[in-house]
Design a protein around this motif. Structure first.
Motif, PDB file in Angstrom:
ATOM      1  N   GLU A 331       4.069 -35.650  -0.553  1.00 16.25           N
ATOM      2  CA  GLU A 331       3.973 -36.255  -1.889  1.00 16.25           C
ATOM      3  C   GLU A 331       4.586 -35.326  -2.934  1.00 16.25           C
ATOM      4  O   GLU A 331       5.362 -35.746  -3.790  1.00 16.25           O
ATOM      5  CB  GLU A 331       2.495 -36.443  -2.235  1.00 16.25           C
ATOM      6  N   TRP A 335       7.925 -36.230  -5.095  1.00 20.58           N
ATOM      7  CA  TRP A 335       7.764 -36.306  -6.533  1.00 20.58           C
ATOM      8  C   TRP A 335       8.668 -35.298  -7.251  1.00 20.58           C
ATOM      9  O   TRP A 335       9.254 -35.599  -8.278  1.00 20.58           O
ATOM     10  CB  TRP A 335       6.282 -36.037  -6.858  1.00 20.58           C
ATOM     11  N   ASN A 336       8.795 -34.104  -6.680  1.00 22.47           N
ATOM     12  CA  ASN A 336       9.426 -33.009  -7.414  1.00 22.47           C
ATOM     13  C   ASN A 336      10.855 -32.652  -6.996  1.00 22.47           C
ATOM     14  O   ASN A 336      11.612 -32.126  -7.800  1.00 22.47           O
ATOM     15  CB  ASN A 336       8.580 -31.738  -7.299  1.00 22.47           C
TER      16      ASN A 336
END
Ligand code: SF4
Ligand code: SF4
Length: 373
Positions: A331, A335-336
């Motif tokens: 995750e 996301w990053n």
């Protein structure tokens, strides 16, 4: 400075300030920063540490807005740094000094540092004549204390100090994890300074925040020894217990964090021998866990031709390795990493040449690409 029964003062690192837009390091929220400065000053601390390069060049400006324009000059001390490795030539590098004075809105710096010596970076400070230049600025009263920060081993530190015994202080990376590290050599570097009677400013006492987000197995050692003591207090007290320390820097971004760190450094006593043994145990447990020693400093990312989001990728690897949480690691990666995925790396090696933690970034990126893409 710290004494036998008092910790060294807390210093406010202006490199992780509250932002208006999380994706834009230049978007410093000045209103919130003012609040942090007030909590810090109310607690009786006065040392502020900035650098030309922090917050995409906006950290010094934030210092002016949140501190210099709001407090009398004699109420605080300012440190900032000259990143010669960002300059095109000697003239450009020297002009950074005047620019810093203007950006900070001051007539002199209490502490001025050549920024991030070590490895291939040291030479450009010589090439651009910056040691002589800073000595001249000091003679003119524009610098009160002159020093440098370094991310390298004790041997390189000795070499720099042999060539430049004129410095007033040194800024070192010191925390309880790196204290005995063969690569960072915190203890040996500190001892080099002590042998020469040079005071030290401590950076990374909480190792970029990692010592307050410890894996359970490590945190348990500390929590069992002193239930209720925040994890930050172990890290800050370790650094603040060392003699001859000008300030222990912390990059803080909430009023609660400033208040907690200030209370620790103002009210807690230096570590006892028993507490040092607890820290030794915690360090041993941590050393037994896999992980990447990334401090999120982002130096590696400035020169990456592919814009790889190296810091967040290292973070994802640590969530995977240390916390054993593959779901959250994925995750975090999704996301990053965004448009700077690990697989975009062309293995040019520019990042490894500047990483203060000497991480084998390229092979870690290969592993991340296998795991997360
Ligand atoms: S080796 Fe990869 S991550 Fe490092 S600077 Fe080069 S392209 Fe970027
Ligand atoms: S990989 Fe190295 S240079 Fe890059 S953010 Fe982490 S510690 Fe800093």
């Amino acid at each position: 400075m710290g004494t036998a029964n008092k910790l060294a003062p807390l210093g406010f690192g202006f490199m992780r300030l509250p932002l208006k837009d999380e994706n834009d390091p230049a978007s410093i929220d000045i209103e919130k920063t003012c609040e942090l400065v007030d909590v810090f000053m109310d607690a009786g601390f006065t040392y502020f540490d900035s650098a030309r390069g922090y917050h995409a060049g906006k950290s010094e400006w934030a210092l002016k807005k949140a501190l210099v324009e709001r407090y009398p000059r004699e109420a605080f001390t300012i440190a900032t740094k000259l990143p010669a490795w960002l300059a095109e030539n000697a003239e450009h590098a020297r002009a950074m000094f005047d620019k810093s004075l203007r950006e900070c809105g001051v007539a002199y710096f209490d502490y001025y540092l050549l920024h991030n010596l070590g490895e291939s970076l040291t030479q450009c400070f010589e090439d651009f004549g910056l040691w002589e230049f800073c000595a001249q600025m000091k003679a003119e009263g524009k610098i009160r204390k002159f020093g440098f920060s370094i991310h390298d081993n004790a041997e390189e530190l000795e070499r720099v100090l042999d060539a430049h015994p004129e410095v007033d202080f040194v800024q070192l990376q010191i925390n309880y994890v790196d204290w005995e590290s063969d690569i960072i050599q915190s203890r040996r570097c500190y001892e080099v300074c002590q042998a020469r009677g040079l005071p030290v400013v401590i950076m990374e006492p909480v190792k970029g925040g990692t010592l307050v987000k410890l894996p359970d197995a490590v945190a348990d050692v500390l929590r069992t020894a002193e239930p209720g003591a925040p994890l930050a207090s172990w890290a800050l007290r370790f650094a603040g217990s060392l003699p001859n320390v000008i300030a222990v820097l912390s990059g803080m971004n909430t009023p609660e964090m400033v208040a907690e760190n200030a209370a620790i450094m103002r009210d807690c006593p230096p570590l006892t021998d028993e507490e040092r043994q607890v820290i030794d145990r915690a360090r041993e447990v941590l050393a037994g866990l896999p992980g990447v020693p990334c401090t999120d400093c982002r130096y590696c990312m400035k020169g990456c031709p592919e814009g790889v989001h190296i810091n967040t990728i290292m973070q994802s690897l640590n969530i995977y390795d240390q916390m054993g949480d593959a779901h959250r690691a994925q995750e975090n990666y999704n996301w990053n990493a965004g448009d700077g995925k690990a697989s975009a790396c062309i293995q040019c090696g520019a990042c490894e040449a500047v990483c203060p933690q000497h991480i084998e970034i390229v092979s870690q990126l290969e592993r991340a690409a296998d795991l997360f893409e």
